[in-house]
Motif scaffolding. Structure first.
Motif, PDB file in Angstrom:
ATOM      1  N   LYS A 188       6.871  -2.063  -7.303  1.00 44.89           N
ATOM      2  CA  LYS A 188       7.060  -0.887  -6.445  1.00 44.89           C
ATOM      3  C   LYS A 188       7.841   0.214  -7.152  1.00 44.89           C
ATOM      4  O   LYS A 188       7.447   1.388  -7.133  1.00 44.89           O
ATOM      5  N   ASP A 189       8.969  -0.135  -7.787  1.00 50.34           N
ATOM      6  CA  ASP A 189       9.803   0.888  -8.410  1.00 50.34           C
ATOM      7  C   ASP A 189       9.076   1.570  -9.566  1.00 50.34           C
ATOM      8  O   ASP A 189       9.165   2.792  -9.733  1.00 50.34           O
ATOM      9  N   ALA A 190       8.345   0.774 -10.370  1.00 54.86           N
ATOM     10  CA  ALA A 190       7.623   1.368 -11.506  1.00 54.86           C
ATOM     11  C   ALA A 190       6.522   2.305 -11.018  1.00 54.86           C
ATOM     12  O   ALA A 190       6.324   3.397 -11.571  1.00 54.86           O
ATOM     13  N   VAL A 191       5.804   1.901  -9.970  1.00 56.97           N
ATOM     14  CA  VAL A 191       4.733   2.744  -9.446  1.00 56.97           C
ATOM     15  C   VAL A 191       5.314   4.001  -8.800  1.00 56.97           C
ATOM     16  O   VAL A 191       4.821   5.119  -9.026  1.00 56.97           O
ATOM     17  N   GLY A 201       1.326  -0.871 -13.438  1.00 57.25           N
ATOM     18  CA  GLY A 201       1.141  -2.119 -12.722  1.00 57.25           C
ATOM     19  C   GLY A 201       0.328  -2.013 -11.448  1.00 57.25           C
ATOM     20  O   GLY A 201       0.231  -2.993 -10.702  1.00 57.25           O
ATOM     21  N   ALA A 202      -0.262  -0.855 -11.175  1.00 54.02           N
ATOM     22  CA  ALA A 202      -1.081  -0.723  -9.962  1.00 54.02           C
ATOM     23  C   ALA A 202      -2.280  -1.668 -10.018  1.00 54.02           C
ATOM     24  O   ALA A 202      -2.876  -1.872 -11.078  1.00 54.02           O
ATOM     25  N   LEU A 203      -2.628  -2.233  -8.865  1.00 53.54           N
ATOM     26  CA  LEU A 203      -3.809  -3.081  -8.767  1.00 53.54           C
ATOM     27  C   LEU A 203      -5.053  -2.264  -8.439  1.00 53.54           C
ATOM     28  O   LEU A 203      -6.140  -2.546  -8.931  1.00 53.54           O
ATOM     29  N   VAL A 236      -2.343   3.682  -3.417  1.00 49.82           N
ATOM     30  CA  VAL A 236      -2.089   2.774  -4.533  1.00 49.82           C
ATOM     31  C   VAL A 236      -1.732   1.406  -3.975  1.00 49.82           C
ATOM     32  O   VAL A 236      -0.866   1.290  -3.105  1.00 49.82           O
ATOM     33  N   LEU A 237      -2.399   0.367  -4.458  1.00 48.53           N
ATOM     34  CA  LEU A 237      -2.023  -1.010  -4.144  1.00 48.53           C
ATOM     35  C   LEU A 237      -1.288  -1.604  -5.335  1.00 48.53           C
ATOM     36  O   LEU A 237      -1.723  -1.446  -6.482  1.00 48.53           O
ATOM     37  N   SER A 240       0.868  -1.171   0.000  1.00 49.01           N
ATOM     38  CA  SER A 240       0.000   0.000   0.000  1.00 49.01           C
ATOM     39  C   SER A 240       0.912   1.230   0.000  1.00 49.01           C
ATOM     40  O   SER A 240       1.696   1.425   0.925  1.00 49.01           O
ATOM     41  N   ILE A 241       0.825   2.016  -1.061  1.00 52.42           N
ATOM     42  CA  ILE A 241       1.641   3.224  -1.200  1.00 52.42           C
ATOM     43  C   ILE A 241       0.714   4.433  -1.062  1.00 52.42           C
ATOM     44  O   ILE A 241      -0.314   4.504  -1.730  1.00 52.42           O
ATOM     45  N   GLU A 242       1.084   5.386  -0.199  1.00 54.27           N
ATOM     46  CA  GLU A 242       0.220   6.535   0.060  1.00 54.27           C
ATOM     47  C   GLU A 242       1.018   7.837  -0.011  1.00 54.27           C
ATOM     48  O   GLU A 242       2.214   7.864   0.292  1.00 54.27           O
TER      49      GLU A 242
END
Length: 387
Positions: free
Chosen positions: A303-306, A274-276, A296-297, A250-252
């Motif tokens: 992770k690096d691409a997002v 690639g985000a879900l 973002v999940l 989970s990226i915030e």
């Protein structure tokens, strides 16, 4: 979860990919029918059984008029061929993405603006058929995950409109950046630009065959006879035996200095990266500023691409993330006949129960065509499914 594994140790090309997927069970008529929506003819598709080095499989051969082999098209030409032709929305999106990728690669190789790039070999009808046909076949199979081996690229040099070029060709090499590749002392191009496009568009991980319950194997045959191994792309289809738990991140981050247009654009780019899941939540920030919490999940591998997309597309200067677990139901795509015609469903299972949900794009296409309320199409679909 279903797993599609592409064994590229003998190379990969667009025709080999479609052939391997047909060998796995994709109906040839589905590919023919969908390709017939494209606004060109002058080509012939042959699908037949053949043998390479003692291994039987499927051949997918596209024959075009000699004049077409000399055709060249730019990105705008290619987009006109694919857009708005009645293809499934996901097939159209994937096809356009691959065609843009190859144009961007050629633009970078030749140091030209994207709009000035004209494709020759990949711009011909047979290559367009390979790109769109692959998107159709993969959409028909609907795997949960696509993985692949390291890629045999071949060696030596190959002729092109620009003269003799090394293998892998410059655009192919650019598309394969980050992909494990290898060469054997065999002359020839074993990974084509179209093959590289497919790998970059669809494959989420490269490596050995993952643990899976193998259910079926398909062989897509190439055009050459090789003494040391069959010239085939092997496709393995199975199910993931691991528990239905998956690690996600989970990226915030917060924003209080951007516009709704930028947020909408960023959401699209995050899904491409690639985000879900991507969600926006209104929040009150310091100095009484209304702001947005973006969550973002994604899988850890993305992770690096997002993160790169977030820093490129938004003004934030920091993000935070934490690992999570989620349970994913086993699911597959199915088609059910209804009084409105065939409608695609997502079928999932949980502790012996089967759940059916109509696919939005399939229902929306019927609603648009028949000028019906979408909710009525959903109701008819659910009745046909017995729910």
């Amino acid at each position: 979860m279903s797993v599609l594994y592409l064994d590229c140790t003998a190379g990969i090309a667009g025709d080999m990919t479609i052939a391997a997927l047909i060998d796995l069970g994709v109906e040839p008529e589905v590919i023919r029918r969908e390709l017939s929506k494209l606004p060109f003819d002058g080509y012939r598709i042959e699908i037949f059984r053949d043998v390479r080095a003692g291994v039987s499989g499927t051949r997918f051969n596209v024959t075009i008029h000699p004049d077409e082999a000399r055709a060249h098209r730019n990105l705008h030409d290619l987009e006109k061929i694919v857009q708005g032709r009645g293809l499934d929305a996901e097939v159209e999106r994937r096809s356009l993405s691959m065609l843009r990728r190859i144009c961007e690669a050629e633009a970078k190789i030749h140091a030209q603006p994207l709009e000035n790039v004209h494709l020759h070999e990949v711009g011909a009808i047979d290559s367009i058929v390979d790109v769109v046909g692959t998107a159709i076949a993969i959409h028909s199979l609907a795997p949960s995950r696509i993985l692949a081996s390291a890629v045999h690229v071949g060696s030596g040099r190959v002729g092109s409109r620009h003269g003799s070029i090394p293998i892998p060709a410059p655009a192919t090499a650019l598309l394969l950046e980050g992909v494990p590749i290898f060469q054997l002392d065999l002359p020839g191009e074993f990974c084509t630009p179209t093959g590289a496009l497919i790998l970059r568009e669809y494959v989420e991980e490269f490596g050995p065959i993952p643990p899976m319950r193998l259910e079926k194997t398909g062989y897509g045959l190439g055009t050459r006879e090789v003494a040391r191994f069959p010239n085939t792309l092997r496709a393995l289809w199975g199910t993931d035996p691991a528990p239905a738990r998956a690690d996600v991140l989970s990226i915030e981050f917060h924003l209080d200095d951007t516009t709704a247009e930028i947020l909408g654009w960023t959401m699209e780019r995050l899904y491409e990266a690639g985000a879900l899941e991507v969600t926006f939540q209104p929040v009150q920030m310091k100095k009484n500023r209304p702001g947005t919490l973006v969550r973002v999940l994604c899988r850890p591998s993305e992770k690096d691409a997002v993160a790169g997309t977030i820093f490129r597309e938004t003004p934030t200067i920091g993000i935070r993330f934490h690992a999570m677990e989620r349970i994913e139901l086993e699911r597959e795509a199915v088609t059910i006949e209804t009084e409105l015609g065939p409608i695609r469903f997502k079928r999932s299972r949980w502790k012996g129960s089967t759940l059916l949900a109509p696919e939005y794009e399939s229902c929306a296409a019927i609603a648009r065509e028949r000028k019906m309320p979408l909710r009525e199409v959903y109701a008819i679909a659910m009745r046909a499914a017995g729910s």
